[in-house]
Structures are given as C-alpha cells and as structure tokens.
Design an enzyme around this catalytic site. Structure first.
Site, PDB file in Angstrom:
ATOM      1  N   GLU A 225       0.813  -1.226   0.000  1.00 57.02           N
ATOM      2  CA  GLU A 225       0.000   0.000   0.000  1.00 57.02           C
ATOM      3  C   GLU A 225       0.844   1.273   0.000  1.00 57.02           C
ATOM      4  OE1 GLU A 225      -0.643  -2.585   1.974  1.00 57.02           O
ATOM      5  OE2 GLU A 225      -2.745  -3.147   1.713  1.00 57.02           O
TER       6      GLU A 225
ATOM      7  N   PHE B  19     -11.662  -7.883  13.196  1.00 59.75           N
ATOM      8  CA  PHE B  19     -10.547  -8.269  12.339  1.00 59.75           C
ATOM      9  C   PHE B  19     -10.207  -7.141  11.362  1.00 59.75           C
ATOM     10  CE2 PHE B  19      -8.971 -10.369   8.400  1.00 59.75           C
ATOM     11  CZ  PHE B  19      -7.740 -10.734   8.906  1.00 59.75           C
ATOM     12  N   GLN B  20      -8.949  -6.784  11.300  1.00 60.10           N
ATOM     13  CA  GLN B  20      -8.461  -5.697  10.446  1.00 60.10           C
ATOM     14  C   GLN B  20      -9.147  -4.368  10.719  1.00 60.10           C
ATOM     15  OE1 GLN B  20      -8.235  -7.105   6.310  1.00 60.10           O
ATOM     16  NE2 GLN B  20      -6.186  -7.875   6.768  1.00 60.10           N
TER      17      GLN B  20
ATOM     18  N   LYS C 127     -17.760  -1.180   5.376  1.00 54.48           N
ATOM     19  CA  LYS C 127     -18.174  -2.139   4.353  1.00 54.48           C
ATOM     20  C   LYS C 127     -19.681  -2.128   4.147  1.00 54.48           C
ATOM     21  CE  LYS C 127     -17.087  -6.789   2.777  1.00 54.48           C
ATOM     22  NZ  LYS C 127     -16.449  -8.074   3.100  1.00 54.48           N
TER      23      LYS C 127
ATOM     24  N   MET D  80      24.280   8.997   2.761  1.00 49.79           N
ATOM     25  CA  MET D  80      24.067  10.230   3.518  1.00 49.79           C
ATOM     26  C   MET D  80      24.215   9.963   5.011  1.00 49.79           C
ATOM     27  SD  MET D  80      23.702  13.379   2.877  1.00 49.79           S
ATOM     28  CE  MET D  80      22.769  14.021   1.499  1.00 49.79           C
TER      29      MET D  80
END
Lengths: 600, 190
Positions: free
Chosen positions: A63, A125-126, A175, A494
């Site tokens: 993502e 969940f999630q 959802k 760096m």
C-alpha cells in the site's frame, strides 16, 4: 468530459450502492487511474471496479507504493492522485505516503475500507481507528456513516485535496456503507462548505509595496519553491516573465526545480544545505528577497539568526501559517502564486519605467565571482565511476528525451538535484519534506502510467531501492518501462556522511552488507538488469538502458566514500559553506559544533 | 536580525523564543461534526502548544456550529501561529484572539467567566464559617446535608481559585470547573 454528460445527468439523484457511488464519483471527478491493493473491507468497491472500464486500477505490491505512485502521478500531471486500500494494515501502510504528501503539498485522495459500522469499536478483524491515525497526516478526513453522504464527501474530498495549499485527504468507508443503497449527487450540485475558502488574490497594498521594493533593490534575489509548480503552468510562465522583466537572479528549493529553466543565465542553482555557493551567498547578501511558494524550511535557511541579515523579505504563500513561521518577513502576501505574480507584473510595468532603477551590474559581477568558485566541481577518476559523473552522463544522454526524474532519498537525491538540469516543471518528483526512502520507484511507476510514451528514470541508492523493490512486479505486470538507475556505493551514503561529520566516523549500521545481485534480481522479476563499474563503459550502457522497452534495473557501481558537497553544516549560516576542495578530514571533523550536533 | 526564534539547540526550537509569554483567549467557531474537537486539541499537542483551559459546546443548533474557547499561554509570535494553524482546519470557520480584539476595541481584556461546583464536608460550628465565606463570594448552595455542602460559584477564574483556597482548610472535598467562557465587551459581534 463532454461525452460523459449524458451519463452524468443520468447519475445525478439516482439510487445506487455505496460502491457504485464511489466509482461514479471518481469517474465524475475525471479520474482515469487509481493505485491500490484489495482486502476484506474494500471488496465491494473492487467488485465495482471489475465491472467497468472508465477507471483503470493499478495493482501495487504494498500500500505504501500505491500512495507514492499516486503522488508521482499527481505531481507530473497536476491532477489529484487516488489510492485505494483496505482497512487496518492497508491504512497503516498508507500513513507514510499521506504524511509525505502533506509535507510536500501533493493533492492525494485515499479511499479506505473500514469494518462495518456495527463492528466499529469492537476490535474487529483488520479494524483500526483510521480517522484518528490519519488525522494529523491529512488535510482533512472523513468516516462515512451514511451512504447518502458518500458522494458529497468524495466530491468535497477532491475539492479540498486540490484547492488552496494542496494536500492528502482520506475517506474511510465502512463495508456496510459500500453495500447500502443511497442517492448519488454529482459534483456540480455540491455547495462548497463555508468554513473552507482559500484566498487566491493578494492584497493590492502588499503587492504594490513588494514591487516598489523589487524595483529599488540593488541586490535582489528570487527564491522560488514547490508552490509555484503547484499553482500551475500560469504561475511558472509568470515567474519566468518576472525574472526577465527585472533581470533578477533566481534560485529554488528542491521542490521548486524546473519552474525556472536550469539552462538560463539567471539561474543560480538550488539553494540550501546542498545548494550551490552562488545561490547561498546571494541569499545571504541580498537586500531584497522575493520568496515565492516556498516555506523557509530548515534545509533552506541554515542558522536562522544569520539568515539573510540585510534583506527585506517578501513572501508569497497561499497558506497564512507559512508566513512568519520560521523567518520574520517584511511584506507577506497571502494568495495563489499565479494570481499574485500576475498583479505584480502588471504593477511592475506601470511603475518601473517611471523610477530610476539602481545599477545591478555590481550585483551580477559579485554573483559571477561566486559562480567562478565552481562549487559543484569534483575530482573525476578514470578507474572508478564518480557518482556526480554518473548523473552528469545520465543528464547528457537523456536530456533530448525530456525525461521525467524521480529519486529516492539520500546522497543520490542531492547529486541528481545538483547535476541534472531541469528546464520544465512537473519533470522532477522527489520526497522533500518527509525524506521518504522508498518513494522514488513507485512514484516513477505513477509518472509512467500518466506518461506512457515518455522516458521516466528513478535515480536510487542501493539502500533506498530495497525499501520498495517489490514494485518490480507491478512494473512488469503493467508494462511500465521505468528505468531505475542505482548509484551503488554499498552504503547508506548520507547516513555515512553524517556519521563522518558528527560521530567520529564510526559507521554504525550504515554499511549495506549482503546486497542482492541487482542484475539477477531484475531478471528474477522478468526485468532487464545492467551493471556498470567502469567509467569508459558508462555511456554505452546508459544508451542501452534508454533504448530498452521494458523496466531496467541499472546497477551503477560508484566510488564508495564520496561525500555530497557543497554543504551548509547544521547550525551554520549560508556564508559558512563547506566546499568539496576544502573538506579535509580535520575540516569535516570540526564542521559541526556542539549546538549543530543536536539538529537533524 | 530577521528571526525572532534563533534556537541555540535546534533549528526547530520555537520555544527558545525569549520574548515574554502572554495569556490569550481564542474563540474558535467550528462546524459541530464528529472529530472536530480532536482536530483542534490534536493540533495543540502535535505542535507543542499549551492549553490552559478549554470549553466547548454547540452554540448555534440550526447551523450546527460550536464555539470552542481556548486559553493559551505563549509568546505573541506563537499565538499568531496557533491562530493560523487553527484556521487551516477545514471545519473551522473563524478564529478570534479575544485579547487582540479587545486591544483593537481599546478595551482592557475580554469578559471571562467560569463556573465551579465545590463540595465541602463540614459539621458543627464549622458550617457557619463555611456559609459565611460562601456568602462573601456569592456562592450558591445547590445541595446540602447536615455534614456537607455543594456550592455553585461563577466568576473570573481568579475568584474561583480564591474561593477554593479559602474552602480548602474548611473541609474541601471535591472540585469541578467548567473552564473559561469568554467574549468581548461592546456591541460588536464575531
């Protein structure tokens, strides 16, 4: 959008599912490409995407990459980038690009799935508290609890992302709201909210005052930033016109490269921590500074109490909170760069012929002596590729293609900013504010999706490319012929440079052990791998990379311990730069004092 | 010198501003929608600003507007920053620095009032003294038994503080304060 007019009319006030509303709203907002990754809570929207062909979805492999790809897409097109993620881990992975877009003012809409409203708060969940997690890293965000609010919120989200100072927004959709049926409202039926009305025109009095100062200046300098590019093509055109009218020297931030052509005579190069000597000295010694769409970031100002001690500062910015934030300015002008520059130029044409302009030849002579210091000079080497040389050759061999460049973060990023000439805006995409390693490659994919026929190059380091290397799979899947040019020095360069400067050269965890064989890695994904370690072979191999019609991973093995110069060490002023030919080991050890040590 | 916050220890250290701090009261008019208070206080904690007092309630039910009153203590430069940062929040309509506005109106300070409920446990002879003190402060008894009082007191925060200090040795048991509500004097509206 004319051909869509009929469907739009049909869509307005029609009842559809939440998922349909999302896709319809994206279509009506003119979205052609979105970047995302599916998951449980976003499945109804993915199902809707499957059943239409107006919006093309690009499946990334993480993502974070969806966000950076959308950012790259936004910055090269000037349009809003769109990402689509699921709840929980999908959203937490999106946090980095959201903050990146916030700091670099990139218009980005993130649509995220959420567990059903009945499950919110139950540690489902999630489930994650998305609006709370993303509140500080977005310009605004919404949790949509009623399907009838959905279209209005999405249209508002696009408006807020692209207007004013652009930035990321997030729309979190449970959802059950995606499944529920509700009324769709099209963009033109939405009234903008009263509390959000960005100011576009600058105050006349301030503009007049600014023009008077600029006309009378003996040692003026223009310091332009990403805001000019964000404002659009008009602003870029007007900035160039202003430079011509007043014969002003101009420098720019990392984000502003390309607004003024690097090939023109008035260009001083980038300013700030790794800016050129002439740019920083001009900033330090100027008597009038015009800051346009730039925010006096700490990478730019160096030591604040020694910043441009004798200058009257004019600051144009659309965000009032940028004014006087780090540096006190004398003439603040709040508004859109294009609007203000237009008014300034009109005023210029009226008053400048009437007043006696001071002689600026002395100033230009001074600037030319600074230029003669050749702060970007480096010692080339016949046996091993110098990173600066690699970027110079990359520029020389690709410039006729008018390439689009992205970078990761580190030494390679600064070298690209220094040695690659940018003549046009929207050709340079880099993570400036947040400094996100892993930005460049997915951003390049986003750019290439928007510009399928152009040459897109991601300059990377051997460390940062590994932060999103999995996107090679995306590049292969969508035939995205991005060229990744790795300056491989076997270090987080760096970090190593700062360890040398600050920590007695104790190289704690900055050596990249167990690097993959990048050529074989490319081949494993089905891409082309090229390795080059000899200066005399570099040109041929770069040409070979350019003509390749698929994605290329170019492993350019460069000298290991080169430092990025010139440099304003932390806590030092613009006129206390460290130049490469003066940087002995002792100089390096003493460059940063006790106070500077605490800075980033 | 162009800068007012030349930090010695960090380029970011705005706190190293050596100017004296001032107490200002900000009135923030916001859309009354979920999360709006979190946005406002998140801004304060995220950017390291102080909140001395915070009061919030819906004030215009039909337009769904709430008024948040924040008392903050900082240097004038930071208070200006706070105002601009608050204005960036999308559901924020208006941010008024009541102290600055009072100065513009040639007034001293804005009107500020606070309400407190104060529970005092007192028995026997002490009760008379408690009631006397309450009377002197114009505190009202809203609940009492033979061994306790609950007083309601309204006024400037300083008056409330004094009342609480007086009650402490007399059997103070519980305090609840609303935080400051404020507006400017005169006919001008915001």
């Amino acid at each position: 959008m004319k051909h869509d007019h009929k469907t739009e009319e049909a869509a307005d006030r029609r009842k559809m599912s939440g998922a349909e509303i999302v896709v319809q709203a994206l279509t009506d907002q003119g979205v052609k490409h979105i970047f995302g990754y599916p998951g449980g809570s976003i499945l109804p929207i993915f199902d809707e995407i499957y059943q239409q062909d107006k919006v093309r979805h690009i499946l990334v492999r993480h993502e974070q990459a969806a966000g950076h790809a959308a950012e790259g897409y936004a910055r090269t097109t000037g349009k809003v980038g769109v990402m689509l993620v699921t709840s929980g881990p999908g959203v937490t992975n999106a946090v980095t690009p959201l903050q990146d877009a916030l700091l670099d003012s990139v218009p980005l809409v993130c649509v995220s799935g959420q567990v059903s409203t009945t499950l919110i708060g139950s540690d489902a969940f999630q489930e994650a508290d998305t609006v709370s997690i993303t509140r500080p890293c977005t310009k605004h965000n919404w949790l949509v609890k009623d399907v009838n609010d959905l279209s209005r919120i999405i249209h508002e989200a696009f408006y807020i992302a692209r207007s004013g100072r652009p930035g990321p927004v997030l729309v979190d959709i449970p959802k059950n709201v995606q499944f529920a049926y509700g009324i769709y409202t099209e963009p033109k039926s939405i009234t903008p909210r009263m509390s959000y009305q960005p100011q576009l025109d600058g105050e006349t009095q301030a503009i007049n005052c600014a023009v008077n100062l600029l006309c009378a200046a003996r040692k003026p300098v223009i310091y332009s930033g990403g805001g000019v590019i964000n404002s659009g093509a008009d602003a870029v055109h007007l900035l160039r016109e202003l430079v011509n009218i007043g014969n002003f020297p101009i420098t720019s931030t990392l984000m502003g490269l390309g607004a003024y052509p690097a090939s023109k005579e008035n260009w001083l190069g980038m300013l700030g921590m790794h800016g050129t000597y002439e740019a920083n000295m001009a900033m330090h010694d100027c008597d009038v500074m015009l800051a346009v769409g730039a925010r006096f970031d700490d990478r730019i100002t160096g030591r604040l109490d020694a910043f441009s001690p004798d200058a009257k500062i004019i600051h144009i910015d659309i965000d009032p909170s940028s004014i006087n934030k780090n540096v006190h300015v004398d003439v603040p002008i709040v508004g859109d760069v294009a609007h203000i520059l237009k008014d300034m130029i009109a005023r210029f044409r009226i008053i400048c012929p009437n007043i006696k302009q001071p002689d600026r030849n002395v100033w230009w002579r001074q600037i030319n002596t600074w230029r003669a210091r050749r702060s970007l000079a480096y010692r080339n080497n016949a046996d091993v590729i110098m990173p600066q040389y690699a970027i110079e050759r990359l520029y020389a061999l690709t410039k006729d293609h008018k390439p689009y460049l992205t970078t990761e973060v580190g030494q390679h990023q600064m070298w690209t900013a220094q040695y690659f000439g940018f003549d046009e805006p929207n050709h340079w995409m880099t993570s400036g504010g947040l400094g996100t390693m892993g930005y460049g490659f997915p951003a390049a994919i986003g750019v290439q999706i928007a510009r399928p026929d152009d040459l897109v190059v991601c300059v990377a380091g051997d460390a940062s490319i590994q932060m999103n290397i999995q996107e090679l799979s995306t590049a292969i899947q969508y035939d995205v012929p991005v060229k990744i040019f790795i300056l491989n020095n076997h270090y987080m360069g760096m970090v190593r440079q700062w360890q040398q400067l600050l920590h007695g050269n104790r190289l704690s965890h900055s050596y990249m052990e167990a690097l993959p064989d990048f050529v074989r890695l490319a081949e494993a994904y089905g891409a082309v791998g090229i390795r080059c370690s000899k200066p005399e072979e570099l040109d041929d191999k770069i040409r070979q990379m350019i003509v390749c019609d698929g994605p290329v991973l170019f492993d350019c093995c460069v000298v290991s311990l080169e430092n990025c110069f010139p440099m304003i060490p932390s806590g030092r002023a613009h006129n206390e730069m460290l130049l490469s030919d003066e940087a002995t080991n002792e100089m390096m050890a003493d460059a940063i004092n006790v106070q500077g040590r605490l800075l980033v | 010198m162009n800068t007012k916050n030349s930090g010695l220890d960090s380029a970011y250290l705005i706190e190293s501003d050596n100017n004296p701090t001032e107490i200002h009261t900000l009135s923030v008019l916001v859309d009354n929608e979920p999360g709006v208070l979190a946005r406002v206080i998140g801004l304060f904690s995220g950017r390291g600003y102080n909140i001395e007092s915070l009061t919030v309630s819906e004030t215009e039910a039909e337009q769904h507007l709430s008024r948040i009153t924040i008392v903050t203590c900082s240097t004038p430069h930071i208070i200006t920053q706070i105002r601009h940062q608050l204005k960036r929040i999308v559901p924020v309509h208006e941010v008024i620095d009541l102290h600055m506005y009072a100065r513009e109106l040639k007034q001293d300070v804005p009107i500020e009032r606070e309400l407190a409920l104060v529970k005092v446990i007192a028995e026997g002879a002490l009760r008379i003294e408690v009631l006397h003190m309450a009377e002197a402060f114009h505190a009202r008894v809203v609940d009492a038994t033979i061994n306790h009082f609950v007083f309601e007191i309204t006024g400037k925060s300083s008056k409330l503080k004094k009342f609480i200090a007086v009650m402490r040795p007399l059997g103070l048991a519980e305090i609840c304060r609303t935080g400051v509500a404020a507006m400017n004097r005169g006919a001008n509206e915001i």
